[in-house]
Design a protein around this motif. Structure first.
Motif, PDB file in Angstrom:
ATOM      1  N   ILE A  61       0.840  -1.210   0.000  1.00  0.00           N
ATOM      2  CA  ILE A  61       0.000   0.000   0.000  1.00  0.00           C
ATOM      3  C   ILE A  61       0.871   1.255   0.000  1.00  0.00           C
ATOM      4  O   ILE A  61       0.604   2.219  -0.730  1.00  0.00           O
ATOM      5  CB  ILE A  61      -0.940   0.006   1.222  1.00  0.00           C
ATOM      6  N   CYS A  70      -6.322  11.782  -1.391  1.00  0.00           N
ATOM      7  CA  CYS A  70      -5.943  10.737  -0.428  1.00  0.00           C
ATOM      8  C   CYS A  70      -4.879  11.212   0.557  1.00  0.00           C
ATOM      9  O   CYS A  70      -4.718  10.621   1.621  1.00  0.00           O
ATOM     10  CB  CYS A  70      -5.416   9.508  -1.170  1.00  0.00           C
ATOM     11  N   HIS A  75      -1.588   6.803   3.762  1.00  0.00           N
ATOM     12  CA  HIS A  75      -1.722   5.467   3.166  1.00  0.00           C
ATOM     13  C   HIS A  75      -2.699   4.593   3.945  1.00  0.00           C
ATOM     14  O   HIS A  75      -2.888   3.425   3.603  1.00  0.00           O
ATOM     15  CB  HIS A  75      -0.350   4.793   3.095  1.00  0.00           C
ATOM     16  N   VAL A  78      -7.449   2.884   3.307  1.00  0.00           N
ATOM     17  CA  VAL A  78      -7.914   1.603   2.772  1.00  0.00           C
ATOM     18  C   VAL A  78      -8.966   1.058   3.744  1.00  0.00           C
ATOM     19  O   VAL A  78      -8.917   1.342   4.945  1.00  0.00           O
ATOM     20  CB  VAL A  78      -6.751   0.603   2.604  1.00  0.00           C
ATOM     21  N   TYR A  93     -13.187   4.922  -3.483  1.00  0.00           N
ATOM     22  CA  TYR A  93     -12.814   4.590  -4.848  1.00  0.00           C
ATOM     23  C   TYR A  93     -12.696   5.842  -5.726  1.00  0.00           C
ATOM     24  O   TYR A  93     -11.899   5.879  -6.663  1.00  0.00           O
ATOM     25  CB  TYR A  93     -13.825   3.620  -5.460  1.00  0.00           C
ATOM     26  N   TRP A  96      -9.171   7.256  -4.929  1.00  0.00           N
ATOM     27  CA  TRP A  96      -8.013   6.393  -5.143  1.00  0.00           C
ATOM     28  C   TRP A  96      -7.371   6.660  -6.499  1.00  0.00           C
ATOM     29  O   TRP A  96      -8.065   6.961  -7.479  1.00  0.00           O
ATOM     30  CB  TRP A  96      -8.435   4.928  -5.079  1.00  0.00           C
ATOM     31  N   MET A 100      -3.650   2.458  -6.781  1.00  0.00           N
ATOM     32  CA  MET A 100      -4.199   1.995  -5.506  1.00  0.00           C
ATOM     33  C   MET A 100      -5.201   0.856  -5.714  1.00  0.00           C
ATOM     34  O   MET A 100      -5.259  -0.075  -4.912  1.00  0.00           O
ATOM     35  CB  MET A 100      -4.860   3.158  -4.760  1.00  0.00           C
ATOM     36  N   TYR A 104      -4.598  -2.636  -3.868  1.00  0.00           N
ATOM     37  CA  TYR A 104      -5.541  -3.195  -2.899  1.00  0.00           C
ATOM     38  C   TYR A 104      -6.029  -4.578  -3.329  1.00  0.00           C
ATOM     39  O   TYR A 104      -6.228  -5.458  -2.488  1.00  0.00           O
ATOM     40  CB  TYR A 104      -6.736  -2.262  -2.684  1.00  0.00           C
ATOM     41  N   CYS A 107      -3.318  -6.770  -2.151  1.00  0.00           N
ATOM     42  CA  CYS A 107      -3.252  -6.827  -0.688  1.00  0.00           C
ATOM     43  C   CYS A 107      -4.384  -7.647  -0.089  1.00  0.00           C
ATOM     44  O   CYS A 107      -4.215  -8.305   0.939  1.00  0.00           O
ATOM     45  CB  CYS A 107      -3.290  -5.416  -0.114  1.00  0.00           C
ATOM     46  N   SER A 108      -5.554  -7.594  -0.710  1.00  0.00           N
ATOM     47  CA  SER A 108      -6.684  -8.352  -0.182  1.00  0.00           C
ATOM     48  C   SER A 108      -6.403  -9.856  -0.231  1.00  0.00           C
ATOM     49  O   SER A 108      -6.893 -10.615   0.612  1.00  0.00           O
ATOM     50  CB  SER A 108      -7.964  -8.021  -0.952  1.00  0.00           C
ATOM     51  N   SER A 158     -15.120  -5.153  -0.488  1.00  0.00           N
ATOM     52  CA  SER A 158     -14.147  -4.093  -0.794  1.00  0.00           C
ATOM     53  C   SER A 158     -13.289  -4.472  -2.000  1.00  0.00           C
ATOM     54  O   SER A 158     -12.992  -3.636  -2.859  1.00  0.00           O
ATOM     55  CB  SER A 158     -13.248  -3.827   0.418  1.00  0.00           C
ATOM     56  N   SER A 162     -12.867  -2.780  -5.755  1.00  0.00           N
ATOM     57  CA  SER A 162     -11.593  -2.353  -6.344  1.00  0.00           C
ATOM     58  C   SER A 162     -11.386  -2.955  -7.727  1.00  0.00           C
ATOM     59  O   SER A 162     -10.724  -2.373  -8.582  1.00  0.00           O
ATOM     60  CB  SER A 162     -10.423  -2.758  -5.428  1.00  0.00           C
TER      61      SER A 162
END
Length: 212
Positions: A61, A70, A75, A78, A93, A96, A100, A104, A107-108, A158, A162
Motif C-alpha cells: 500500500i 488521499c 496510506h 484503505v 474509490y 483512489w 491503488m 488493494y 493486498c486483499s 471491498s 476495487s
C-alpha cells in the motif's frame, strides 16, 4: 393422513441431520483451536505469520503514489484500516489513484490467505485458553470464527469494488461492508477484553496461591 405423517417424519429427520451436521462442524473448529492452544510454537508461528502478512500488506500500500484527495488520510485510506468504513466505500474509490486499485486487489489476497487464517487461529486458541481459565464453555472460541466471517464479508465486498474500478458498488453492498467491518472490530475488542480478563484472573489466583 399417512402421507402427511410421513412428510412430517421426513422433515424432522432432515432437521435433526442439519443440527448434527452443525454440531460436528462446530466441534471440528473447536478441536482446531484446541490443537493450536496446546502447541505454543504453533501459536507463536500464527503471530509471526500475522505480523509478516501485515508488514507485506502495508509495504504494498505504501509503495503506491497517493492522489491529492488521499493525501489528507495518508496510506491508511484503505477499508481495512478504518473502523467500519468511516465513509462511503464509493467515496474511497473516487479518490483512489489507478495504482491503488491494483495494490488493494493484491493486498486483499494477502489478507485472505495469510492474515485472516493466522489471526483466527491465534485468537481462537487464546479464547479457548481463556475459557478454561474462567471456567466457561469453549464455545467462547467461536468469537474468532465470527470475527473472520465478518472480515471475509467486508474484504470480499471491498475487493470486488476495487476490481470494478470505474463502476460503483450498490448501496446495499456498501452498507453490508460497513456493518461487517464494525461488527468485526467489536468482536475482536470483546475477545481481547476477555483474554486480558482471563490472564488477569489467572495471575491473581496464582499470586494468592503462592502467598498462601
Amino acid at each position: 393422513m399417512p402421507e402427511a405423517a410421513a412428510r412430517q417424519t421426513t422433515n424432522r429427520h432432515a432437521a435433526t441431520e442439519k443440527q448434527n451436521s452443525a454440531f460436528s462442524h462446530n466441534e471440528m473448529i473447536r478441536s482446531v483451536y484446541n490443537y493450536v492452544e496446546q502447541r505454543p510454537k504453533l501459536l507463536g508461528l500464527c503471530f509471526i505469520a500475522q505480523l509478516i502478512g501485515g508488514q507485506l500488506f502495508m509495504r504494498v500500500i505504501r509503495s503506491v503514489p497517493l492522489s491529492e484527495e488521499c493525501k489528507e488520510f495518508g496510506h491508511e485510506c484503505v477499508p481495512d484500516m478504518m473502523f467500519g468504513l468511516a465513509f462511503d466505500l464509493n467515496y474511497l474509490y473516487d479518490i483512489w489513484s489507478p495504482e491503488m486499485f491494483q495494490a488493494y486487489a493484491k493486498c486483499s489476497l494477502i489478507d485472505f490467505f495469510v492474515i485472516m487464517p493466522a489471526y483466527t487461529l491465534a485468537l481462537g486458541a487464546l479464547l479457548v485458553r481463556s475459557a478454561k481459565s474462567l471456567g466457561m464453555s469453549e464455545t467462547l472460541s467461536h468469537l474468532a470464527t465470527l470475527a473472520v466471517t465478518l472480515d471475509v464479508m467486508e474484504t470480499y465486498i471491498s475487493r470486488q469494488g476495487s476490481l470494478l474500478y470505474s463502476k460503483r458498488l450498490p448501496t446495499m453492498a456498501v452498507r453490508l461492508a460497513s456493518i461487517s467491518g464494525q461488527c468485526k472490530w467489536l468482536t475482536c475488542y470483546v475477545s481481547l477484553i476477555l483474554i486480558a480478563g482471563a490472564w488477569f484472573v489467572s495471575r491473581r489466583v496464582g499470586t494468592k496461591g503462592k502467598s498462601a
